[in-house]
Design an enzyme around this catalytic site. Structure first.
Site, PDB file in Angstrom:
ATOM      1  N   HIS A 188       0.808  -1.220   0.000  1.00 61.75           N
ATOM      2  CA  HIS A 188       0.000   0.000   0.000  1.00 61.75           C
ATOM      3  C   HIS A 188       0.843   1.272   0.000  1.00 61.75           C
ATOM      4  O   HIS A 188       0.395   2.297  -0.527  1.00 61.75           O
ATOM      5  CB  HIS A 188      -0.949  -0.004   1.198  1.00 61.75           C
ATOM      6  N   TRP A 328      -8.673 -16.227   1.832  1.00 57.91           N
ATOM      7  CA  TRP A 328      -8.801 -16.629   0.431  1.00 57.91           C
ATOM      8  C   TRP A 328      -8.383 -18.090   0.197  1.00 57.91           C
ATOM      9  O   TRP A 328      -8.923 -18.749  -0.678  1.00 57.91           O
ATOM     10  CB  TRP A 328      -7.932 -15.741  -0.457  1.00 57.91           C
TER      11      TRP A 328
END
Length: 428
Positions: A188, A328
């Site tokens: 990020h 995930w």
């Protein structure tokens, strides 16, 4: 001739005050009679207590060793506070923030750590200085950091790497490792780069400032910053921008991923004037066009985009941070191509997180999740091609990911022929 009379000027009387009987006052002279206490008592309302005490102390010190004689009163040094009504203060505007604010963070092991949030008011002027021919922009509340460790200081880098490896295992946090959240921090802090404007990216470590630190996409990253802060204190020569990106590289490799190219030399911005605007990070609820535009703004093509999104195989979503919840893959601390396999092999149905109302996709037994941007990778035919490629060839995925992530870490950075970062004056 008629004599001209001078106008009579009224003499202004000095304000009166009550004094101790041991002090006799005339209009121009004062007789001091030493006493055992040698104090002067002055009446004053509570608002003038400090002034009265100061006056008494000054008189006492002035004549502490004086012999009985007449001396002139030095009105410039000894002033008797007059009794006046205190003025009512007008409402004042909020004080300007001039010091770093420290955010205390409750870490998973119940220890608290502090992370400095540096804020420069928009209207606070900068102070320009000259340092070795480079214009230096500084403020009163930040420490100027003009360079990081040298590319030749291999031994220092190795010590920092070792320290990073020590903080990654965390049995009481999520799945036992801080690797995924530290990787997200590195991701990020780089993903704000805009190739059209040339700003953003890891150079400058602008996530230390508002508004970037408050971007919704960065929620929860205080855990990663807090974990790395003791390393920064132990090795102060490395900048935050170098530390965070290096920690991302080490996290990938420690979780079984490929070797990521990394070079030091990034600088830290001294204030918030070059913080990019919020909203540059990918939005997980949008479609394929948004993915392509966001990654294209950073300079990535479709292949690089799909390879970078394979990092979703690590870690999990937290509803307290993003509103989404779940992991995930079955092994969220192991770097592999499982993300692509699961994406193709499982059957996905749209659902909502009960506590937040956020929509996400679940597999049949709801043990795994996918976000809308993940599902878009198999809806878009161009993205789908690379999803299938990486699901079948892990070595290809590793190679492409290493190249793309290494490129991500260097966005917005210019180097000379020796690998040294070329300084940008706005960062100094």
């Amino acid at each position: 001739m008629t004599a001209i009379q001078k106008p009579v000027v009224a003499k202004r009387e000095a304000p009166k005050a009550e004094v101790n009987p041991t002090v006799s006052r005339s209009t121009q002279t004062e007789t001091i009679k030493p006493t055992k206490e040698r104090t002067v008592s002055v009446f004053s309302p509570p608002v003038f207590n400090f002034a009265a005490n100061s006056f008494a102390q000054s008189v006492s010190n002035e004549y502490k060793h004086a012999s009985p004689k007449r001396i002139k009163l030095d009105n410039s040094r000894v002033q008797v506070p007059s009794i006046v009504k205190p003025k009512q203060d007008k409402p004042r505007p909020p004080a300007i923030v001039t010091k770093p604010r420290v955010i205390n963070i409750e870490f998973p092991n119940k220890q608290k750590s502090g992370f400095k949030l540096l804020i420069r008011p928009k209207h606070e002027p900068s102070i320009k200085k000259q340092k070795q021919g480079i214009e230096v922009l500084s403020t009163s509340n930040t420490k100027r950091i003009t360079k990081s460790i040298s590319v030749d200081d291999v031994e220092y880098v190795e010590k920092v790497k070792h320290a990073i490896k020590q903080v990654l295992p965390k049995p009481d946090y999520d799945d036992g490792s801080l690797g995924p959240v530290i990787l997200r921090l590195a991701w990020h802090c780089c993903a704000t780069y805009n190739k059209f404007t040339g700003n953003g990216g890891s150079n400058g470590s602008t996530m230390r400032f508002v508004p970037e630190i408050t971007d919704d996409g960065n929620s929860g990253l205080d855990i990663a910053r807090s974990a790395l802060e003791p390393i920064k204190q132990k090795f102060p020569d490395i900048t935050y921008s170098d530390l965070w990106t290096l920690a991302g590289k080490i996290s990938i490799q420690e979780m079984g991923g490929p070797k990521i190219p990394w070079r030091c030399g990034r600088v830290d911005c001294i204030d918030d004037r070059y913080v990019p605007p919020n909203g540059r990070l990918p939005f997980a609820y949008k479609n394929a066009n948004h993915i392509r535009e966001t990654f294209g703004r950073m300079g990535f093509n479709d292949r690089e985009t799909v390879s970078l999104l394979g990092a979703h195989g690590l870690g999990r979503c937290h509803k307290r941070f993003s509103g989404w919840e779940g992991k995930w893959t079955e092994n969220p601390t192991s770097f592999s191509n499982d993300f692509y396999k699961v994406l193709l092999d499982e059957e996905w149905s749209l659902g909502t997180v009960p506590e937040t109302g956020k929509e996400q996709y679940y597999n049949k037994d709801k043990s795994l999740i996918m976000l809308n941007t993940d599902i878009e990778l198999i809806r878009d035919p161009h993205f789908l091609h690379f999803v299938k490629l990486y699901s079948q060839h892990q070595a290809t995925f590793f190679q492409d990911f290493a190249n793309a992530f290494g490129k991500l870490l260097e966005l917005g950075i210019e180097r000379d022929s020796n690998g040294n970062v070329l300084p940008k004056n706005e960062f100094y």
